[in-house]
Design an enzyme around this catalytic site. Structure first.
Site, PDB file in Angstrom:
ATOM      1  N   LYS A  41      -9.837  -0.858  10.983  1.00 23.26           N
ATOM      2  CA  LYS A  41      -9.991  -2.069  10.163  1.00 23.26           C
ATOM      3  C   LYS A  41     -10.334  -3.285  11.025  1.00 23.26           C
ATOM      4  O   LYS A  41     -10.656  -4.342  10.508  1.00 23.26           O
ATOM      5  CB  LYS A  41      -8.703  -2.360   9.395  1.00 23.26           C
ATOM      6  CG  LYS A  41      -8.308  -1.226   8.492  1.00 23.26           C
ATOM      7  CD  LYS A  41      -7.952  -1.670   7.121  1.00 23.26           C
ATOM      8  CE  LYS A  41      -7.157  -0.572   6.453  1.00 23.26           C
ATOM      9  NZ  LYS A  41      -7.671  -0.214   5.146  1.00 23.26           N
ATOM     10  N   HIS A  55       0.876  -1.181   0.000  1.00 28.54           N
ATOM     11  CA  HIS A  55       0.000   0.000   0.000  1.00 28.54           C
ATOM     12  C   HIS A  55       0.915   1.233   0.000  1.00 28.54           C
ATOM     13  O   HIS A  55       2.040   1.169   0.501  1.00 28.54           O
ATOM     14  CB  HIS A  55      -0.817  -0.063   1.299  1.00 28.54           C
ATOM     15  CG  HIS A  55      -1.856   0.980   1.464  1.00 28.54           C
ATOM     16  ND1 HIS A  55      -1.577   2.260   1.868  1.00 28.54           N
ATOM     17  CD2 HIS A  55      -3.204   0.927   1.311  1.00 28.54           C
ATOM     18  CE1 HIS A  55      -2.710   2.950   1.958  1.00 28.54           C
ATOM     19  NE2 HIS A  55      -3.705   2.156   1.625  1.00 28.54           N
ATOM     20  N   GLN A 101      -4.067  -4.964   6.934  1.00 25.70           N
ATOM     21  CA  GLN A 101      -5.038  -5.960   6.448  1.00 25.70           C
ATOM     22  C   GLN A 101      -4.907  -7.284   7.199  1.00 25.70           C
ATOM     23  O   GLN A 101      -5.891  -8.005   7.369  1.00 25.70           O
ATOM     24  CB  GLN A 101      -4.815  -6.239   4.946  1.00 25.70           C
ATOM     25  CG  GLN A 101      -5.051  -5.062   4.048  1.00 25.70           C
ATOM     26  CD  GLN A 101      -6.510  -4.602   4.014  1.00 25.70           C
ATOM     27  OE1 GLN A 101      -7.426  -5.339   4.366  1.00 25.70           O
ATOM     28  NE2 GLN A 101      -6.712  -3.362   3.613  1.00 25.70           N
ATOM     29  N   CYS A 122      -4.829   2.928  -3.532  1.00 26.03           N
ATOM     30  CA  CYS A 122      -3.582   3.345  -2.872  1.00 26.03           C
ATOM     31  C   CYS A 122      -2.513   2.274  -3.088  1.00 26.03           C
ATOM     32  O   CYS A 122      -1.738   1.966  -2.160  1.00 26.03           O
ATOM     33  CB  CYS A 122      -3.765   3.587  -1.378  1.00 26.03           C
ATOM     34  SG  CYS A 122      -5.120   4.667  -0.968  1.00 26.03           S
ATOM     35  N   ASP A 126       3.590  -4.153   8.009  1.00 22.97           N
ATOM     36  CA  ASP A 126       2.326  -3.446   7.844  1.00 22.97           C
ATOM     37  C   ASP A 126       1.219  -4.484   8.018  1.00 22.97           C
ATOM     38  O   ASP A 126       0.991  -5.320   7.141  1.00 22.97           O
ATOM     39  CB  ASP A 126       2.300  -2.810   6.449  1.00 22.97           C
ATOM     40  CG  ASP A 126       0.926  -2.240   6.095  1.00 22.97           C
ATOM     41  OD1 ASP A 126      -0.007  -2.383   6.897  1.00 22.97           O
ATOM     42  OD2 ASP A 126       0.811  -1.661   4.998  1.00 22.97           O
TER      43      ASP A 126
HETATM   44  N1  PMP Z   1      -1.492  -0.670   4.617  1.00 24.10           N
HETATM   45  C1  PMP Z   1      -2.465  -1.421   4.103  1.00 24.10           C
HETATM   46  C2  PMP Z   1      -2.133  -2.787   3.598  1.00 24.10           C
HETATM   47  C3  PMP Z   1      -3.774  -0.923   4.050  1.00 24.10           C
HETATM   48  O1  PMP Z   1      -4.742  -1.661   3.511  1.00 24.10           O
HETATM   49  C4  PMP Z   1      -4.049   0.368   4.569  1.00 24.10           C
HETATM   50  C5  PMP Z   1      -5.457   0.931   4.570  1.00 24.10           C
HETATM   51  N2  PMP Z   1      -6.076   0.965   3.336  1.00 24.10           N
HETATM   52  C6  PMP Z   1      -2.989   1.100   5.097  1.00 24.10           C
HETATM   53  C7  PMP Z   1      -1.730   0.564   5.118  1.00 24.10           C
HETATM   54  C8  PMP Z   1      -3.195   2.494   5.642  1.00 24.10           C
HETATM   55  O2  PMP Z   1      -4.053   2.491   6.745  1.00 24.10           O
HETATM   56  P1  PMP Z   1      -4.647   3.854   7.305  1.00 24.10           P
HETATM   57  O3  PMP Z   1      -5.259   4.562   6.121  1.00 24.10           O
HETATM   58  O4  PMP Z   1      -5.678   3.415   8.284  1.00 24.10           O
HETATM   59  O5  PMP Z   1      -3.533   4.623   7.897  1.00 24.10           O
END
Ligand code: PMP
Length: 412
Positions: free
Chosen positions: A228, A124, A205, A366, A202
């Protein structure tokens, strides 16, 4: 068959009683955020209505209650991750802020020109940009780990990339677009064996799908967002090995993170408090404990076989439609299906699904490095959760069957 516990848990989520375009709402955008159970919503209002004062900034009974609840959640969080101490848990604004904290504070201190940081094309933007930008600032090298066709890091190839110059390896446990599940324990083992690097995970997910044990994994940092995992927005968590956190400098300075402020010098508190400047998201931290209760009571991160089977069923049905192209047919365990409708822009296709009452996501997710790897510009993503049913997947498939003729669906 959907486990009974999941049926009970579903009844706690008010958003699932909503309607969209006159049809019962089918939420299939769980990878974007999890819908909240009533007990989380209640915990937020209970704090605000009954003891909604600041933490560390009052001495009356209400303030004491808020202090105890807030620090109790840090302990709860540590227990949830099996972190050795509550002090190795830093509350942040989200995964993004947690990863940026590691990149800006730890990364800035250890990365020198010529050093290497390994990421993958499955990341991401939140776990890609902080490392890319750190490399640019430091004249270091960003190295991409080789992947197999499912998007899973090839471990022997990763081993070949490891050397004394590699200082950070940053990977997602589960990727947000391909749903690829990495073997984080094996990655940590390899990285620690063949390089001086730390592993920063990270788990944004991944936290939905597994009971994570940071000591067993032996990861150095791990980040995720409360929203999440059925908790409130605006809150994340960074786990770090305590000696690493303690050696890091705070990114933000201000109220409550400081020990002694002299005229020209100051000393800061120990980790984790030196990273928590200013008034924290108190209500969100407290309500997150209710989300963890919800997850544990209904064993939502166990029984992954239900989600895997439901996703495999959806993949099998969708792939029978000649105009549907699925990019990750093998990665069923995370509930994520990345796909496109031939000849239809994903945003148009998403409107067809919305008209059928189905919420999913369209765009670049993203995850532009992942889309580049797939040689696509954007796509649709359906992300299932414990509460989705076979009947809902059938509605998804019926809608997908009409989505290639989206103009007549939308305007008739
Ligand atoms: N890493 C991953 C794999 C994600 O799916 C997300 C959220 N879409 C993020 C990072 C970023 O999370 P946040 O927007 O809650 O900071």
């Amino acid at each position: 068959k959907q486990p009974d516990l999941f049926v009970q848990a579903k009844a706690e989520i008010p958003m699932l009683r909503q309607k969209l375009h006159g049809k019962s709402y089918i939420y299939m955008n769980n990878a974007a955020t999890a819908l909240k159970p009533q007990r989380v919503i209640d915990a937020l209002s209970h704090y605000y209505a009954d003891y909604g004062v600041s933490i560390y900034r009052g001495t009356d009974e209400f303030a004491h209650k808020a202090d105890v609840a807030f620090e109790g959640c840090r302990q709860r969080m540590a227990k949830y991750l099996n972190a050795p101490t509550a002090e190795s848990i830093v509350f942040t604004r989200g995964t993004t802020a947690a990863i940026n904290l590691v990149a800006r504070s730890y990364g800035e201190a250890v990365i020198n020109p010529g050093d290497e940081i390994i990421v993958s094309a499955m990341e991401h933007h939140a776990n890609y940009l902080p490392w890319q930008q750190l490399c640019l600032r430091k004249n270091a090298k960003l190295v991409l780990a080789p992947l197999d066709k499912r998007g899973i890091i090839d471990l022997p190839a990763l081993q070949k990339l490891l050397n004394d110059k590699v200082k950070i390896v940053a990977v997602a446990g589960v990727s947000n677009l391909m749903g690829a599940c990495q073997d984080i324990a094996a990655i940590c083992n390899l990285v620690h064996k063949f390089s001086p690097a730390v592993v920063s995970v990270d788990a944004a997910q991944w936290i939905l799908h597994a009971k994570i044990d940071v000591q067993q994994l032996d990861c150095d940092f791990l980040a995720f967002s409360a929203h999440k995992l059925y908790g409130p927005t605006g809150l994340g968590c960074l786990y770090g090995k305590y000696d690493l956190l303690q050696a890091m400098s705070p990114l933000e300075s201000g109220g409550e993170m400081v020990d002694k402020v002299d005229v020209y010098q100051s000393t800061f508190k120990d980790a984790p408090w030196k990273f928590e400047a200013g008034t924290m998201p108190i209500a969100e931290v407290i309500a997150f404990a209710a989300a963890l209760d919800f997850v544990e009571q209904y064993e939502l991160t166990s029984h992954n076989d239900y989600l895997t089977a439901l996703t495999a069923y959806a993949v099998e049905k969708l792939s029978r439609l000649p105009h549907i192209k699925i990019y990750n047919p093998q990665n069923n365990a995370s509930g994520i299906i990345a796909f496109n409708v031939a000849g239809v822009h994903p945003h148009d296709a998403a409107s067809v699904f919305a008209k059928a009452g189905i919420g999913l996501r369209a765009g670049n997710h993203c995850a532009q490095p992942t889309l580049r790897w797939l040689q696509q510009e954007n796509c649709l993503r359906c992300s299932l959760a414990f509460f989705n049913t076979v009947a809902e997947v059938d509605r998804l498939v019926e809608t997908a069957a009409t989505a290639d003729d989206y103009l007549s669906v939308l305007f008739n």
